[in-house]
Scaffold this motif. Structure first.
Motif, PDB file in Angstrom:
ATOM      1  N   ASP A 119       9.014  -1.866   5.812  1.00 21.38           N
ATOM      2  CA  ASP A 119       9.591  -1.183   4.612  1.00 21.38           C
ATOM      3  C   ASP A 119       9.753  -1.847   3.569  1.00 21.38           C
ATOM      4  O   ASP A 119      10.091  -3.385   3.735  1.00 21.38           O
ATOM      5  CB  ASP A 119      11.231  -0.753   5.104  1.00 21.38           C
ATOM      6  N   VAL A 120       9.502  -1.694   2.369  1.00 25.42           N
ATOM      7  CA  VAL A 120       9.438  -2.602   0.973  1.00 25.42           C
ATOM      8  C   VAL A 120      10.940  -3.071   0.866  1.00 25.42           C
ATOM      9  O   VAL A 120      11.291  -4.243   0.254  1.00 25.42           O
ATOM     10  CB  VAL A 120       8.890  -1.669  -0.363  1.00 25.42           C
ATOM     11  N   ASN A 121      12.006  -2.460   0.763  1.00 27.90           N
ATOM     12  CA  ASN A 121      13.186  -2.742   0.683  1.00 27.90           C
ATOM     13  C   ASN A 121      14.199  -3.329   1.721  1.00 27.90           C
ATOM     14  O   ASN A 121      14.568  -4.690   1.606  1.00 27.90           O
ATOM     15  CB  ASN A 121      14.239  -1.505   0.442  1.00 27.90           C
ATOM     16  N   ILE A 130       0.815  -1.136  -0.047  1.00 29.23           N
ATOM     17  CA  ILE A 130      -0.013   0.138   0.209  1.00 29.23           C
ATOM     18  C   ILE A 130       1.040   1.309   0.079  1.00 29.23           C
ATOM     19  O   ILE A 130       2.058   1.007   0.227  1.00 29.23           O
ATOM     20  CB  ILE A 130      -0.958   0.059   1.136  1.00 29.23           C
ATOM     21  N   THR A 131       0.200   2.377  -0.468  1.00 26.24           N
ATOM     22  CA  THR A 131       0.843   3.630  -0.094  1.00 26.24           C
ATOM     23  C   THR A 131       0.435   4.357   1.156  1.00 26.24           C
ATOM     24  O   THR A 131      -0.746   4.457   1.224  1.00 26.24           O
ATOM     25  CB  THR A 131       0.638   4.417  -1.384  1.00 26.24           C
ATOM     26  N   LEU A 132       1.418   4.828   2.179  1.00 24.13           N
ATOM     27  CA  LEU A 132       0.702   5.094   3.389  1.00 24.13           C
ATOM     28  C   LEU A 132       0.399   6.616   3.251  1.00 24.13           C
ATOM     29  O   LEU A 132       1.044   7.309   2.468  1.00 24.13           O
ATOM     30  CB  LEU A 132       2.048   5.282   4.467  1.00 24.13           C
ATOM     31  N   ASN A 133      -0.847   6.698   3.647  1.00 27.90           N
ATOM     32  CA  ASN A 133      -1.136   8.339   3.395  1.00 27.90           C
ATOM     33  C   ASN A 133      -1.309   8.854   4.965  1.00 27.90           C
ATOM     34  O   ASN A 133      -1.301   8.109   5.786  1.00 27.90           O
ATOM     35  CB  ASN A 133      -2.682   8.328   2.842  1.00 27.90           C
ATOM     36  N   GLU A 134      -1.705  10.211   5.015  1.00 30.57           N
ATOM     37  CA  GLU A 134      -1.622  10.833   6.420  1.00 30.57           C
ATOM     38  C   GLU A 134      -2.713  10.052   7.413  1.00 30.57           C
ATOM     39  O   GLU A 134      -2.180   9.994   8.692  1.00 30.57           O
ATOM     40  CB  GLU A 134      -2.150  12.168   6.248  1.00 30.57           C
ATOM     41  N   TYR A 149       7.840   7.885   5.969  1.00 25.97           N
ATOM     42  CA  TYR A 149       7.313   7.000   5.192  1.00 25.97           C
ATOM     43  C   TYR A 149       5.849   7.382   4.447  1.00 25.97           C
ATOM     44  O   TYR A 149       5.311   6.797   3.681  1.00 25.97           O
ATOM     45  CB  TYR A 149       6.569   5.563   5.862  1.00 25.97           C
ATOM     46  N   GLU A 150       5.474   8.641   4.897  1.00 28.98           N
ATOM     47  CA  GLU A 150       4.168   9.081   4.353  1.00 28.98           C
ATOM     48  C   GLU A 150       4.442   9.349   2.936  1.00 28.98           C
ATOM     49  O   GLU A 150       4.999  10.026   2.114  1.00 28.98           O
ATOM     50  CB  GLU A 150       3.863  10.559   4.916  1.00 28.98           C
ATOM     51  N   GLY A 151       3.319   8.697   1.899  1.00 30.62           N
ATOM     52  CA  GLY A 151       3.297   8.947   0.320  1.00 30.62           C
ATOM     53  C   GLY A 151       4.217   7.812  -0.027  1.00 30.62           C
ATOM     54  O   GLY A 151       4.273   7.871  -1.513  1.00 30.62           O
ATOM     55  N   LYS A 152       4.789   7.042   0.599  1.00 31.65           N
ATOM     56  CA  LYS A 152       5.693   5.936   0.062  1.00 31.65           C
ATOM     57  C   LYS A 152       5.115   4.620   0.066  1.00 31.65           C
ATOM     58  O   LYS A 152       4.090   4.179   0.995  1.00 31.65           O
ATOM     59  CB  LYS A 152       6.831   5.896   0.767  1.00 31.65           C
ATOM     60  N   GLU A 153       5.493   3.448  -0.925  1.00 27.38           N
ATOM     61  CA  GLU A 153       4.978   2.329  -0.646  1.00 27.38           C
ATOM     62  C   GLU A 153       5.514   1.387   0.361  1.00 27.38           C
ATOM     63  O   GLU A 153       6.727   1.438   0.484  1.00 27.38           O
ATOM     64  CB  GLU A 153       5.066   1.631  -2.015  1.00 27.38           C
TER      65      GLU A 153
END
Length: 129
Positions: free
Chosen positions: A116-118, A75-79, A90-94
């Protein structure tokens, strides 16, 4: 002429197979590799297991089952999702969202964990409806 053509064709096919087999050996590595920034990157490891090892014993006790019972999605984290997280970078990142079932008899009976994806580093818990 046919023998020469067959020999050349056989040689090309053999080299192609040899190249493909080397790629498979390199790609099946279960070891942590490093990317350009020096961060750890996991290949072919299960994000659920790695994040499970980073959870506290209280969190593990609350989960019904073990790491294999988690469901992973990106997912992409939002506020709105970030109120339970201290790290706002991480806001706005997958990121990975891992949904673990809990032993709770009431609803919601799940626990959301972000990673974290990576690096598969545990980011924090998410809000549950």
């Amino acid at each position: 002429m046919k023998k020469i053509l067959l020999t050349m064709l056989s040689t090309v096919l053999f080299l192609g197979l040899a190249a493909c087999s080397n790629l498979n050996k390199q790609g099946s590595n279960n070891v942590q590799n490093s990317n350009e920034q020096g961060e750890k990157v996991h290949k072919n490891d299960d994000v659920r297991e790695i994040v499970w090892k980073q959870l506290s014993s209280e969190q593990k006790d609350w989960i019904d089952g073990d790491w294999k019972d988690g469901v992973v999605s990106k997912i992409t984290l939002n506020e709105n999702m970030m109120s339970g997280l201290d790290d706002k970078s991480y806001e706005g990142k997958e990121v990975y969202l891992i949904d673990f079932p809990t032993k709770s008899k009431s609803i919601p009976n799940n626990m959301i964990v972000y990673a974290d994806v990576n690096t598969f580093d545990y980011i924090g818990n998410g809000l549950v409806d």
